[in-house]
Design a protein around this motif. Sequence first.
Motif, mmCIF file in Angstrom:
data_model
loop_
_atom_site.group_PDB
_atom_site.id
_atom_site.type_symbol
_atom_site.label_atom_id
_atom_site.label_comp_id
_atom_site.label_asym_id
_atom_site.label_seq_id
_atom_site.Cartn_x
_atom_site.Cartn_y
_atom_site.Cartn_z
ATOM 1 N N ALA A 289 0.835 -1.203 0.000
ATOM 2 C CA ALA A 289 0.000 0.000 0.000
ATOM 3 C C ALA A 289 0.866 1.249 0.000
ATOM 4 O O ALA A 289 0.612 2.213 -0.740
ATOM 5 C CB ALA A 289 -0.927 -0.003 1.213
ATOM 6 N N GLY B 34 1.088 4.059 -2.990
ATOM 7 C CA GLY B 34 0.788 5.452 -2.668
ATOM 8 C C GLY B 34 1.872 6.398 -3.135
ATOM 9 O O GLY B 34 1.598 7.425 -3.769
ATOM 10 N N SER C 130 2.121 6.673 -7.007
ATOM 11 C CA SER C 130 0.999 7.352 -7.656
ATOM 12 C C SER C 130 1.160 8.867 -7.660
ATOM 13 O O SER C 130 0.501 9.565 -8.439
ATOM 14 C CB SER C 130 -0.319 6.985 -6.956
ATOM 15 O OG SER C 130 -0.387 7.560 -5.658
ATOM 16 N N LYS D 143 -0.017 8.620 2.713
ATOM 17 C CA LYS D 143 -0.882 7.624 3.334
ATOM 18 C C LYS D 143 -1.776 7.011 2.255
ATOM 19 O O LYS D 143 -2.563 7.711 1.621
ATOM 20 C CB LYS D 143 -1.760 8.273 4.419
ATOM 21 C CG LYS D 143 -0.984 8.923 5.556
ATOM 22 C CD LYS D 143 -0.213 7.905 6.356
ATOM 23 C CE LYS D 143 0.537 8.541 7.509
ATOM 24 N NZ LYS D 143 1.401 7.570 8.226
ATOM 25 N N ASN D 144 -1.622 5.714 2.047
ATOM 26 C CA ASN D 144 -2.442 5.042 1.036
ATOM 27 C C ASN D 144 -3.414 4.090 1.738
ATOM 28 O O ASN D 144 -3.257 2.883 1.731
ATOM 29 C CB ASN D 144 -1.566 4.276 0.040
ATOM 30 C CG ASN D 144 -2.375 3.739 -1.125
ATOM 31 O OD1 ASN D 144 -3.206 4.437 -1.688
ATOM 32 N ND2 ASN D 144 -2.153 2.485 -1.479
ATOM 33 N N ILE D 145 -4.416 4.666 2.390
ATOM 34 C CA ILE D 145 -5.411 3.875 3.105
ATOM 35 C C ILE D 145 -6.800 4.283 2.629
ATOM 36 O O ILE D 145 -7.004 5.380 2.112
ATOM 37 C CB ILE D 145 -5.300 4.043 4.633
ATOM 38 C CG1 ILE D 145 -5.434 5.517 5.028
ATOM 39 C CG2 ILE D 145 -3.983 3.489 5.142
ATOM 40 C CD1 ILE D 145 -5.391 5.737 6.537
ATOM 41 N N THR D 146 -7.744 3.375 2.821
ATOM 42 C CA THR D 146 -9.113 3.616 2.381
ATOM 43 C C THR D 146 -10.022 3.864 3.578
ATOM 44 O O THR D 146 -9.631 3.640 4.718
ATOM 45 C CB THR D 146 -9.632 2.405 1.573
ATOM 46 O OG1 THR D 146 -10.927 2.713 1.054
ATOM 47 C CG2 THR D 146 -9.702 1.165 2.434
ATOM 48 N N ASP E 162 -13.896 1.938 8.278
ATOM 49 C CA ASP E 162 -14.046 1.272 6.984
ATOM 50 C C ASP E 162 -14.735 -0.071 7.177
ATOM 51 O O ASP E 162 -14.300 -0.893 7.999
ATOM 52 C CB ASP E 162 -12.669 1.083 6.335
ATOM 53 C CG ASP E 162 -12.754 0.592 4.905
ATOM 54 O OD1 ASP E 162 -13.662 1.029 4.174
ATOM 55 O OD2 ASP E 162 -11.910 -0.226 4.501
ATOM 56 N N THR F 137 -3.556 9.043 -0.748
ATOM 57 C CA THR F 137 -3.503 8.711 -2.175
ATOM 58 C C THR F 137 -4.542 7.684 -2.623
ATOM 59 O O THR F 137 -4.750 7.527 -3.829
ATOM 60 C CB THR F 137 -2.106 8.184 -2.535
ATOM 61 O OG1 THR F 137 -1.803 7.054 -1.698
ATOM 62 C CG2 THR F 137 -1.049 9.252 -2.333
ATOM 63 N N HIS F 138 -5.164 6.977 -1.709
ATOM 64 C CA HIS F 138 -6.108 5.932 -2.134
ATOM 65 C C HIS F 138 -7.362 6.572 -2.737
ATOM 66 O O HIS F 138 -7.914 7.522 -2.171
ATOM 67 C CB HIS F 138 -6.497 5.044 -0.950
ATOM 68 C CG HIS F 138 -7.082 3.735 -1.362
ATOM 69 N ND1 HIS F 138 -8.357 3.608 -1.876
ATOM 70 C CD2 HIS F 138 -6.548 2.483 -1.351
ATOM 71 C CE1 HIS F 138 -8.591 2.340 -2.145
ATOM 72 N NE2 HIS F 138 -7.515 1.637 -1.843
ATOM 73 N N ASN G 83 -10.342 5.639 -2.747
ATOM 74 C CA ASN G 83 -11.565 5.441 -1.962
ATOM 75 C C ASN G 83 -11.478 6.027 -0.550
ATOM 76 O O ASN G 83 -12.234 5.643 0.332
ATOM 77 C CB ASN G 83 -11.895 3.950 -1.870
ATOM 78 C CG ASN G 83 -12.260 3.363 -3.220
ATOM 79 O OD1 ASN G 83 -12.852 4.039 -4.055
ATOM 80 N ND2 ASN G 83 -11.885 2.115 -3.443
ATOM 81 N N VAL G 84 -10.551 6.956 -0.342
ATOM 82 C CA VAL G 84 -10.457 7.593 0.962
ATOM 83 C C VAL G 84 -11.374 8.813 1.000
ATOM 84 O O VAL G 84 -11.571 9.495 -0.014
ATOM 85 C CB VAL G 84 -9.001 8.010 1.281
ATOM 86 C CG1 VAL G 84 -8.562 9.191 0.434
ATOM 87 C CG2 VAL G 84 -8.834 8.317 2.770
#
Length: 317
Positions: A42, A46, A49, A95-98, A113, A155-156, A158-159
């Motif tokens: 992840a 991130g 991207s 931070k690449n989290i959803t 989530d 960067t996700h 769907n965040v």
Amino acid sequence: MEIIQFHEKTIVLQQLQALLPRYAQRDKTYEQLLSIYKRENAGDMGESSLTYYLRLADINDAFVIYGIRLREPNGYFQIDVLVLTPKVCFVIEVKNITGNITINESGQMIRSDKGSSDTFPHPMIQANIQARHLEFFLKQLNHRALPIHPMVVFTHPNVILDGKFTNDDILVSQQLLDRIHQVYHSYHQIIEKPSRLKVLAQQLKSKHEPRKADIIDKYEINRNMVRNGVWCPSCKKTIMNRYYGYWYCPTCEHKDRVAHIKALREYVLLFGDTIKAKQAAEFLGIDSVHIARRLLLKTGAKILGNKKSATYHLDTI
């Protein structure tokens, strides 16, 4: 905007990518390693991207360094993305989290989530800490102090950031271009000449010390739990068979003369860059030590010792 150090996968991620397809899922450590892999992957996605948005920023005489890890008296600090410009330096925490992201009254980041919630340290505090480390490091280099502007980028795709966020420097990647331009143009003085700025960027790159890792040793991986063989590069599902001068996949019928090279690179990642012919035969899944020796010689590996007990160095493959 020039990229001085491109984004690279961490050694932990590379090792896990080599290990997990070969690792017995029944082993108690498998789920733990899979969790680490997901986290590392992840972060990798991130950071990579952001390249698109940074290139769009198109600031003259700016230099980008990804994943720089620098030594200081009490250890190391690492910056996900560092952007040096003649006016200001951007320290970007990625931070690449959803999920839905909020900050509570205690300054904790809450990610909600799929019906569950997780708590993380405040990301801006992390970014500020990295900025302070960098400020100290630049002073140690006796370099003219650039203003340092920390940022946090989610960067996700769907965040969702809570609408109550009041910090303009906590943002999603689509906002990065506008924010960089806004901050850059708020500084009116050129602090550093482009020529000296590039020297600084190259100097920082030269001091970069990648994180070292040994997944096999750290998690006491049983060698018997690691599957031997050469994966088919076409279907990526099957261990290939060795025939006269080539590898053959019984699933997709792909033929390949050099498929063993990738397998040997995986061996290097997992077990080190030295190998004996007997070990190579075992790892490649072939019965003949003679064939393994011939394949090793074709890689151009350096050889130490006599024929039967020779050690082959695979650091150049």
